[in-house]
Design a protein around this motif. Structure first.
Motif, PDB file in Angstrom:
ATOM      1  N   GLN A  99       0.808  -1.225   0.000  1.00 27.09           N
ATOM      2  CA  GLN A  99       0.000   0.000   0.000  1.00 27.09           C
ATOM      3  C   GLN A  99       0.843   1.278   0.000  1.00 27.09           C
ATOM      4  OE1 GLN A  99       0.719  -1.933   2.570  1.00 27.09           O
ATOM      5  NE2 GLN A  99      -0.106  -1.218   4.534  1.00 27.09           N
ATOM      6  N   ALA A 183      -5.531  -5.179   1.699  1.00 25.28           N
ATOM      7  CA  ALA A 183      -6.209  -5.163   0.407  1.00 25.28           C
ATOM      8  C   ALA A 183      -7.398  -4.206   0.408  1.00 25.28           C
ATOM      9  CB  ALA A 183      -6.663  -6.572   0.042  1.00 25.28           C
ATOM     10  N   ALA A 184      -8.122  -4.163   1.523  1.00 25.72           N
ATOM     11  CA  ALA A 184      -9.252  -3.236   1.618  1.00 25.72           C
ATOM     12  C   ALA A 184      -8.779  -1.791   1.634  1.00 25.72           C
ATOM     13  CB  ALA A 184     -10.062  -3.541   2.877  1.00 25.72           C
ATOM     14  N   PRO A 187      -7.213  -0.982  -2.602  1.00 26.06           N
ATOM     15  CA  PRO A 187      -7.856  -1.856  -3.593  1.00 26.06           C
ATOM     16  C   PRO A 187      -7.295  -1.718  -5.004  1.00 26.06           C
ATOM     17  CG  PRO A 187      -9.281  -0.003  -3.026  1.00 26.06           C
ATOM     18  CD  PRO A 187      -8.134   0.035  -2.072  1.00 26.06           C
ATOM     19  N   TRP A 188      -6.482  -0.692  -5.251  1.00 24.84           N
ATOM     20  CA  TRP A 188      -5.910  -0.467  -6.579  1.00 24.84           C
ATOM     21  C   TRP A 188      -4.673  -1.325  -6.840  1.00 24.84           C
ATOM     22  CZ3 TRP A 188      -5.571   2.836  -2.441  1.00 24.84           C
ATOM     23  CH2 TRP A 188      -4.293   3.044  -1.922  1.00 24.84           C
ATOM     24  N   ALA A 192      -4.154  -6.562  -3.930  1.00 21.74           N
ATOM     25  CA  ALA A 192      -5.594  -6.669  -3.695  1.00 21.74           C
ATOM     26  C   ALA A 192      -6.260  -7.503  -4.781  1.00 21.74           C
ATOM     27  CB  ALA A 192      -6.220  -5.278  -3.624  1.00 21.74           C
ATOM     28  N   ALA A 196      -8.187 -11.014  -4.188  1.00 18.88           N
ATOM     29  CA  ALA A 196      -9.574 -11.182  -4.641  1.00 18.88           C
ATOM     30  C   ALA A 196      -9.689 -12.385  -5.558  1.00 18.88           C
ATOM     31  CB  ALA A 196     -10.039  -9.915  -5.352  1.00 18.88           C
TER      32      ALA A 196
END
Length: 206
Positions: A99, A183-184, A187-188, A192, A196
């Protein structure tokens, strides 16, 4: 910019993720996190970009990086060795925080040039460390992978009389719970998307 990382080989990386994922899936997630990290570092203005690697490079490695092997030894020794690859200000990050952003890294580099930079991790460690000059004595002997690793490392910087620039607390991806939270938050990222993709996939197919 320094990135210290393990090659994403099943069974050798992110083993704590195997509480929910297979070893191959854990390595898949590790590769995605590493790719996110390297992409962000490559996009951050820096004089040099060095990947200090345990293992062999793969097709996940973009251009623009020098690759040097990690030295043997405990993590504090390997971190000190990583900073030894540089002569001037350097900021080091790992592969556990997909992130991160260019803005954060740029801020960290600027702080490192003024003395030192410290980015605490939510688990008590640290996700970023910056130094204006290589100084192995600031890292050697710091207990790693404990709840007070970050506190001890930061105190080393303060006791050395360095001006310590503070970066925000980030969460490392160590456990499945960490993975879902990161990941939340981002999300980009490739990370992530990889997570998913695995969410509805039977364990072990990747």
């Amino acid at each position: 910019m320094l990135v210290i990382a393990k090659a994403p080989v099943p069974g050798r990386v992110k083993t704590r993720l195997t509480a929910q994922f297979s070893a191959r899936e854990a390595a898949w997630l590790a590769e995605a996190a590493l790719a996110d990290t390297l992409e962000t570092v490559r996009a951050t203005p820096a004089a040099r970009r060095v990947l200090v690697l345990d293992g062999q490079p793969g097709d996940w490695l973009p251009g623009g990086f020098e690759v040097v092997p990690q030295c043997p030894g405990s993590l504090d020794v390997r971190l000190a060795h990583a900073f030894g690859q540089c002569e001037g200000p350097a900021l080091l990050v790992g592969m556990d925080t997909p992130q991160i952003t260019c803005e954060l890294l740029t801020e960290g580099l600027r702080a490192a040039a003024r003395g030192a930079c410290f980015g605490p991790a939510a688990d008590g460690g640290f996700w970023a460390l910056g130094l204006a000059r290589p100084a192995p004595e600031l890292l050697l002997g710091v207990p790693m992978s404990t709840a007070d690793t970050g506190a001890v490392q930061r105190e080393r910087l303060v006791r050395a009389g360095l001006t310590v620039g503070e970066l925000p607390v980030l969460r490392d991806v160590d456990t499945p719970h960490d993975a879902w939270l990161v990941a939340a938050e981002a999300p980009w990222t490739r990370f992530a998307a990889a997570l998913a993709g695995l969410a509805g996939t039977p364990s072990g197919v990747r």
